[in-house]
Design a protein around this motif. Structure first.
Motif, PDB file in Angstrom:
ATOM      1  N   ARG A  65       2.256  19.879   2.554  1.00 39.31           N
ATOM      2  CA  ARG A  65       3.511  19.849   3.321  1.00 39.31           C
ATOM      3  C   ARG A  65       3.972  18.422   3.631  1.00 39.31           C
ATOM      4  O   ARG A  65       5.133  18.199   3.927  1.00 39.31           O
ATOM      5  CB  ARG A  65       3.350  20.658   4.613  1.00 39.31           C
ATOM      6  CG  ARG A  65       3.483  22.160   4.366  1.00 39.31           C
ATOM      7  CD  ARG A  65       3.548  22.917   5.662  1.00 39.31           C
ATOM      8  NE  ARG A  65       3.858  24.325   5.472  1.00 39.31           N
ATOM      9  CZ  ARG A  65       5.083  24.825   5.376  1.00 39.31           C
ATOM     10  NH1 ARG A  65       6.130  24.030   5.417  1.00 39.31           N
ATOM     11  NH2 ARG A  65       5.265  26.127   5.222  1.00 39.31           N
ATOM     12  N   ASN A  69       5.980  19.545  -0.642  1.00 42.05           N
ATOM     13  CA  ASN A  69       6.688  20.581   0.120  1.00 42.05           C
ATOM     14  C   ASN A  69       7.241  20.070   1.456  1.00 42.05           C
ATOM     15  O   ASN A  69       7.430  20.843   2.391  1.00 42.05           O
ATOM     16  CB  ASN A  69       5.767  21.785   0.354  1.00 42.05           C
ATOM     17  CG  ASN A  69       5.546  22.578  -0.916  1.00 42.05           C
ATOM     18  OD1 ASN A  69       6.212  22.367  -1.922  1.00 42.05           O
ATOM     19  ND2 ASN A  69       4.606  23.494  -0.892  1.00 42.05           N
ATOM     20  N   ASN A  70       7.525  18.775   1.534  1.00 40.71           N
ATOM     21  CA  ASN A  70       8.003  18.229   2.809  1.00 40.71           C
ATOM     22  C   ASN A  70       9.435  18.641   3.145  1.00 40.71           C
ATOM     23  O   ASN A  70       9.915  18.356   4.236  1.00 40.71           O
ATOM     24  CB  ASN A  70       7.846  16.699   2.859  1.00 40.71           C
ATOM     25  CG  ASN A  70       8.773  15.968   1.892  1.00 40.71           C
ATOM     26  OD1 ASN A  70       9.596  16.579   1.211  1.00 40.71           O
ATOM     27  ND2 ASN A  70       8.618  14.664   1.834  1.00 40.71           N
ATOM     28  N   ARG A  79       7.842  29.659   3.974  1.00 40.08           N
ATOM     29  CA  ARG A  79       6.400  29.889   3.812  1.00 40.08           C
ATOM     30  C   ARG A  79       6.112  30.502   2.446  1.00 40.08           C
ATOM     31  O   ARG A  79       5.142  30.134   1.779  1.00 40.08           O
ATOM     32  CB  ARG A  79       5.875  30.821   4.913  1.00 40.08           C
ATOM     33  CG  ARG A  79       5.745  30.163   6.267  1.00 40.08           C
ATOM     34  CD  ARG A  79       5.353  31.193   7.321  1.00 40.08           C
ATOM     35  NE  ARG A  79       5.269  30.583   8.631  1.00 40.08           N
ATOM     36  CZ  ARG A  79       4.207  30.643   9.422  1.00 40.08           C
ATOM     37  NH1 ARG A  79       3.135  31.285   9.034  1.00 40.08           N
ATOM     38  NH2 ARG A  79       4.221  30.074  10.597  1.00 40.08           N
ATOM     39  N   ASN A  82       6.516  27.780  -0.112  1.00 42.51           N
ATOM     40  CA  ASN A  82       5.389  26.851   0.009  1.00 42.51           C
ATOM     41  C   ASN A  82       4.210  27.352  -0.824  1.00 42.51           C
ATOM     42  O   ASN A  82       3.640  26.613  -1.644  1.00 42.51           O
ATOM     43  CB  ASN A  82       4.993  26.712   1.481  1.00 42.51           C
ATOM     44  CG  ASN A  82       3.800  25.802   1.693  1.00 42.51           C
ATOM     45  OD1 ASN A  82       3.793  24.648   1.300  1.00 42.51           O
ATOM     46  ND2 ASN A  82       2.772  26.335   2.336  1.00 42.51           N
TER      47      ASN A  82
END
Length: 197
Positions: A65, A69-70, A79, A82
């Protein structure tokens, strides 16, 4: 959008990459509540397998993250995305011949099933890190449960968002009964026959 995208064929097969590393690639997926011990176990498992000569890589929820996936938040859609991206990254790592270890809360059954589908059922080994919520809260090394309880964090798994316990994981690790080292040795004992060539 994808009609003009064509799969590139590689000259080196996935099998040849795995043979070079003298191992069978697999995705070892640790799921459980925040604070359950997933990342700690995953990191020590990574070290243990590396010391035995295996080629591994560890994917961790927070690290993913902070990077690829930032741009994702914590809505249900984000989610899902992600974990879809993580599965695709894991699949590439398996294609490269690596043993991949993933530590992700992955609270919903449908998302874990999607990961398994992308990776391939034969190459997916699911471990439920079974730690009671009160123990996770007592650990709370990141202070996240306190923030969730005070309302600072919304949709926090185990507090105001659900966690669906895996019904048939490949392995259950109860962290209240095993030390980290015992948990790692338990995992290695079970998977080593699957990853040896």
């Amino acid at each position: 959008m994808t009609e003009n995208v064509h799969q590139q064929a590689y000259n080196i097969s996935n099998e040849k990459r795995a043979q070079q590393k003298q191992q069978k690639p697999i995705m070892i997926w640790l799921t459980g509540l925040s604070g359950s011990g997933k990342s700690t176990i995953a990191n020590q498992l990574d070290v243990c397998l590396n010391e035995k000569g295996y080629h591994t890589f560890c994917l961790d929820g927070d690290n993913i993250r902070k990077g690829i996936n930032n741009n994702l938040g914590f809505s249900e859609e984000d989610r899902n995305e992600n974990l879809r991206r993580v599965a695709e990254i894991g699949k590439l790592m398996l294609d490269a011949g690596l043993i991949c270890i993933g530590a992700f809360i992955s609270p919903m059954k449908k998302d874990r099933e999607l990961v398994k589908q992308i990776i391939g059922e034969d190459d997916f080994f699911e471990i439920f890190v079974d730690t009671p919520l009160n123990t996770c809260e007592e650990r709370d090394v990141k202070g996240l449960y306190a923030k969730a309880r005070s309302g600072e964090i919304k949709n926090f798994t185990g507090i105001d968002a659900p966690y669906e316990v895996p019904k048939e994981p490949n392995l259950v690790i109860k962290t209240e009964e095993l030390t980290v080292q015992e948990a790692v040795l338990t995992i290695v004992k079970i998977i080593e026959n699957r990853i040896k060539r």
